[in-house]
Design a protein around this motif. Structure first.
Motif, PDB file in Angstrom:
ATOM      1  N   TRP A 186      22.603  -8.594 -23.037  1.00  0.00           N
ATOM      2  CA  TRP A 186      22.646  -7.380 -23.848  1.00  0.00           C
ATOM      3  C   TRP A 186      23.160  -7.680 -25.252  1.00  0.00           C
ATOM      4  N   LYS A 187      24.237  -8.461 -25.335  1.00  0.00           N
ATOM      5  CA  LYS A 187      24.816  -8.772 -26.643  1.00  0.00           C
ATOM      6  C   LYS A 187      23.850  -9.562 -27.514  1.00  0.00           C
ATOM      7  N   ALA A 188      23.109 -10.470 -26.900  1.00  0.00           N
ATOM      8  CA  ALA A 188      22.182 -11.294 -27.672  1.00  0.00           C
ATOM      9  C   ALA A 188      21.023 -10.466 -28.220  1.00  0.00           C
ATOM     10  N   GLY A 189      20.648  -9.450 -27.485  1.00  0.00           N
ATOM     11  CA  GLY A 189      19.519  -8.630 -27.902  1.00  0.00           C
ATOM     12  C   GLY A 189      18.206  -9.333 -27.619  1.00  0.00           C
ATOM     13  N   GLY A 190      17.322  -8.674 -26.908  1.00  0.00           N
ATOM     14  CA  GLY A 190      16.053  -9.301 -26.580  1.00  0.00           C
ATOM     15  C   GLY A 190      15.069  -8.310 -26.011  1.00  0.00           C
ATOM     16  N   LEU A 191      13.805  -8.709 -26.015  1.00  0.00           N
ATOM     17  CA  LEU A 191      12.733  -7.818 -25.570  1.00  0.00           C
ATOM     18  C   LEU A 191      11.945  -8.410 -24.403  1.00  0.00           C
ATOM     19  N   ALA A 192      12.503  -9.471 -23.797  1.00  0.00           N
ATOM     20  CA  ALA A 192      11.794 -10.131 -22.707  1.00  0.00           C
ATOM     21  C   ALA A 192      11.573  -9.203 -21.519  1.00  0.00           C
ATOM     22  N   GLY A 193      12.470  -8.254 -21.299  1.00  0.00           N
ATOM     23  CA  GLY A 193      12.343  -7.363 -20.148  1.00  0.00           C
ATOM     24  C   GLY A 193      11.544  -6.102 -20.416  1.00  0.00           C
ATOM     25  N   ALA A 194      10.983  -5.963 -21.609  1.00  0.00           N
ATOM     26  CA  ALA A 194      10.238  -4.754 -21.948  1.00  0.00           C
ATOM     27  C   ALA A 194       8.931  -4.693 -21.166  1.00  0.00           C
ATOM     28  N   ASP A 195       8.643  -3.514 -20.598  1.00  0.00           N
ATOM     29  CA  ASP A 195       7.381  -3.291 -19.890  1.00  0.00           C
ATOM     30  C   ASP A 195       6.889  -1.891 -20.226  1.00  0.00           C
ATOM     31  N   TRP A 196       5.783  -1.492 -19.593  1.00  0.00           N
ATOM     32  CA  TRP A 196       5.204  -0.188 -19.919  1.00  0.00           C
ATOM     33  C   TRP A 196       6.118   0.963 -19.486  1.00  0.00           C
ATOM     34  N   GLN A 197       6.898   0.765 -18.420  1.00  0.00           N
ATOM     35  CA  GLN A 197       7.834   1.800 -17.995  1.00  0.00           C
ATOM     36  C   GLN A 197       8.906   2.010 -19.063  1.00  0.00           C
ATOM     37  N   ALA A 198       9.406   0.913 -19.617  1.00  0.00           N
ATOM     38  CA  ALA A 198      10.391   1.020 -20.699  1.00  0.00           C
ATOM     39  C   ALA A 198       9.784   1.700 -21.919  1.00  0.00           C
ATOM     40  N   ASN A 199       8.523   1.406 -22.188  1.00  0.00           N
ATOM     41  CA  ASN A 199       7.865   2.020 -23.339  1.00  0.00           C
ATOM     42  C   ASN A 199       7.683   3.526 -23.159  1.00  0.00           C
ATOM     43  N   LYS A 200       7.510   3.961 -21.915  1.00  0.00           N
ATOM     44  CA  LYS A 200       7.428   5.410 -21.662  1.00  0.00           C
ATOM     45  C   LYS A 200       8.726   6.094 -22.063  1.00  0.00           C
TER      46      LYS A 200
END
Length: 339
Positions: A186-200
């Motif tokens: 979380w502290k590092a910040g990243g988008l590796a876990g982003a998926d379509w559910q997160a985009n909703k």
């Protein structure tokens, strides 16, 4: 002959169109570049004619495209949050990361992971909203504890103090419950876990938050003339600040729940936007969204390519840009105060 106003509108419109084109192109490159490069024509085919039998199409649709979209949305949200905070407080150093908002969201997320490990993504998003809200309330309360009341400088100092306190408590909880790995991500910040559910979640939050931000944009412009002037013109400054805080909570809470701590983006972009677009927040807010989206998409591309095949935290990339910018602003404010 075109008037100065018309020239100005043409210039601003050209900037917006250029930013939109640059954003679309950058998203295309973000999808194409990675551990295995994919040709741009394949990216286009996967979007308009998806073939589930092709591995490259699956990678694009399930991994890279949702990540690129999430980067654009998170960047836009943080930039707009920073613009709203700077406009409301008239503090050029205000941003979600500096004012303790992201630290509050982190505190709430760690509490949830520690005591409710089976919580859903929706619950995590809600708790990040609640944590961000708690941090904002604490910052305004601490900043108001003086005879002279709340000033931009006191607000910034209160944000740093509350952010430091929340970070310390968050680290202690993470250490006790062995959540260092999750907190580190979380502290590092990243988008590796982003998926379509997160985009909703991002789209729903963004629809609400950006609508409110655009609705109060003109009032923020008036507020920058001074609270007394704004009140004299019949503006309800208390309601404006409540709506502004609500906007920041919604946008920052959603962004943090998906991407973690992405520092300084909300500080940098509003300044660049004001320099190019002027002081009217009816222009600043939408253009900040475009510039923020563009910067984070480009930063995400750099984070994946700078040390390939390993991934550098995208928060580190934005910090490399933001820290010198922050020091420049702080030095400028100090110099101005001494002159």
């Amino acid at each position: 002959m075109l008037s100065t106003i018309q020239h100005s509108r043409i210039f601003k419109t050209a900037i917006i169109m250029s930013a939109i084109i640059a954003l679309v192109v950058s998203i295309g490159f973000s999808v194409a570049f990675g551990a295995a490069d994919i040709h741009l024509s394949t990216v286009w085919e996967a979007i308009v004619h998806f073939n589930e039998d092709l591995t490259s199409h699956q990678v694009i649709q399930e991994l890279r495209l949702p990540r690129a979209v999430a980067a654009a949305l998170v960047g836009a949200f943080l930039a707009v949050s920073g613009a709203v905070m700077q406009g409301m407080t008239r503090n050029p150093l205000a941003s979600p990361s500096i004012m303790g908002v992201t630290h509050g969201a982190a505190f709430a997320l760690v509490i949830t992971m520690a005591f409710f490990p089976a919580a859903s993504n929706s619950a995590m998003t809600f708790t990040s909203f609640a944590g961000a809200g708690t941090a904002v309330v604490l910052v305004f309360m601490v900043g108001s504890f003086s005879k002279s009341g709340l000033t931009p400088v006191k607000l910034a100092l209160a944000g740093v103090a509350i952010g430091t306190l929340l970070t310390s408590v968050t680290s202690v909880i993470a250490l006790y419950f062995q959540l260092e790995k999750q907190l580190g991500f979380w502290k590092a910040g990243g988008l590796a876990g982003a998926d379509w559910q997160a985009n909703k979640v991002l789209l729903i939050s963004g629809a609400i938050g950006l609508f409110i931000a655009l609705m109060i944009a003109k009032s923020i412009t008036v507020l920058n003339l001074g609270e007394d002037v704004a009140a004299g013109l019949g503006q309800n400054n208390v309601l404006l600040k409540i709506l502004g805080i609500l906007t920041v909570l919604i946008l920052t809470g959603a962004a943090v729940s998906v991407a973690g701590s992405i520092g300084f983006l909300g500080l940098i972009i509003p300044h660049i936007t004001r320099f190019m677009m002027g002081t009217d927040y009816r222009w600043i807010i939408p253009v900040s969204a475009l510039f923020g989206a563009l910067l984070l998409v480009l930063s995400d591309i750099v984070s994946r390519l700078i040390n390939a095949p390993f991934e550098t935290p995208v928060g580190a990339i934005t910090s490399l840009i933001g820290i010198p910018f922050f020091l420049y602003l702080a030095r400028g404010k100090n110099g101005g105060g001494q002159s």
